[in-house]
Design an enzyme around this catalytic site. Structure first.
Site, PDB file in Angstrom:
ATOM      1  N   THR A  57      11.877  14.896   5.842  1.00  0.00           N
ATOM      2  CA  THR A  57      11.328  14.303   4.624  1.00  0.00           C
ATOM      3  C   THR A  57       9.843  14.637   4.582  1.00  0.00           C
ATOM      4  OG1 THR A  57      12.934  12.500   4.624  1.00  0.00           O
ATOM      5  CG2 THR A  57      10.923  12.166   3.355  1.00  0.00           C
ATOM      6  N   LYS A 100      14.785  12.520  -2.434  1.00  0.00           N
ATOM      7  CA  LYS A 100      14.595  11.649  -1.269  1.00  0.00           C
ATOM      8  C   LYS A 100      13.543  10.589  -1.558  1.00  0.00           C
ATOM      9  CE  LYS A 100      14.993   9.985   2.863  1.00  0.00           C
ATOM     10  NZ  LYS A 100      14.808  10.718   4.111  1.00  0.00           N
ATOM     11  N   LYS A 153       5.176   6.615   6.142  1.00  0.00           N
ATOM     12  CA  LYS A 153       4.893   8.023   5.858  1.00  0.00           C
ATOM     13  C   LYS A 153       5.584   8.441   4.567  1.00  0.00           C
ATOM     14  CE  LYS A 153       7.385  11.234   7.347  1.00  0.00           C
ATOM     15  NZ  LYS A 153       8.514  12.106   6.852  1.00  0.00           N
TER      16      LYS A 153
END
Length: 290
Positions: A97, A172, A240
């Site tokens: 990701t 995502k 993150k």
């Protein structure tokens, strides 16, 4: 069966690479910490390499699942990067990701070398990786996706192409945005139930069958009630990801007020020492506020 390389053997990559062996593929792995690669080879067979380039040499597909933008650049580029070892026509599949920006940057670099590039971030957590039932969101050229999809199927419950390079990463982000608000809502619901003196198991049995039901409720309510947070995706990694979401929202003009708020709640969890707790630990913050 294909000749494959897998770069990155964390909690996700380690079992994902194992599923590829189980499907009969020839797999060479690389991990920054060589001891993890040694352990993987001892468990699954296959081979290990000292650099991404060495792992990628002769591979039809190179899969990666590393940490962040900088980690991905490091395993792709430079004299020891995977692109250096890949042959023209090979395809790089990135399960990390990361930002759509770095995805497009690396896809362009791959294209200049005659390589394919598919961004394919995953959802389903450690359990999904171990059980081979991940949801995989992909971006890239149709031909590259079509070639890679049968390989990805080794650990996927569903795999879909959503557009050109970067589309998988954008999808995502949508996934993480949805999870952030949902976990906060579930945390508040269970916290309220505790204060009201309700039986959590009985409550969840009832409301999970209605409109409030979710994967998080079915799989995390019991452990949240028990104050246990060692079940997968860590708070550090969620922050993150949410940082990427918020940065991209600024670029696109999207409004993410709940996501921004929950990001700060996860920051509070980090201050409590919960960096490696899983994302359901938002309820611990509420209990601390009592």
């Amino acid at each position: 069966m294909a000749k494959l390389a897998f770069l990155g053997l964390g909690v996700m990559g380690y079992p994902m690479a194992g599923h590829l062996v189980a499907k009969g593929h020839a797999v060479t792995v690389y991990n920054r910490t060589a001891a993890k690669a040694d352990a993987w080879v001892a468990q699954y067979g296959g081979a290990m390499a000292a650099t991404p380039a060495a792992a990628a040499t002769g591979a039809d597909f190179v899969m990666a699942c590393v940490g962040n933008d900088d980690d991905l650049r490091a395993v792709c580029l430079g004299e020891t990067g995977a692109f250096e070892g890949m042959e023209e026509g090979a395809i790089f599949v990135d399960h990390t990701t990361v930002s759509a920006k770095v995805t497009r940057e690396l896809a362009q670099a791959a294209d200049a070398l005659g390589l394919g590039f598919v961004d394919a971030p995953v959802s389903g957590g450690q359990a999904g990786a171990e059980n081979g039932v991940l949801s995989v969101m992909c971006g890239g050229a149709e031909a590259h996706y079509a070639a890679a999809e049968p390989v990805i199927a080794a650990y996927a419950k569903i795999c879909r192409r959503l557009g050109e390079s970067g589309a998988g990463q954008m999808a995502k982000m949508c996934n993480q945005i949805a999870i952030a608000g949902l976990v906060q809502g579930l945390s508040e619901s269970l916290h309220f139930a505790e204060k009201a003196g309700l039986s959590i198991p009985e409550l969840v049995e009832v409301i999970s069958q209605g409109a409030a039901g979710s994967w998080q409720m079915v799989n995390r309510a019991e452990t949240m009630a028990a104050n246990k947070f060692d079940f997968g995706f860590a708070v550090d990694w969620m922050r993150k990801d949410l940082g990427i979401c918020l940065e991209t929202a600024n670029e696109t003009g999207a409004s993410l007020p709940v996501t921004a708020l929950v990001d700060q709640f996860y920051k509070d969890v980090q201050k409590m020492g919960g960096n490696r707790w899983d994302t359901s630990s938002l309820i611990a913050r509420l209990r601390k506020l009592d």
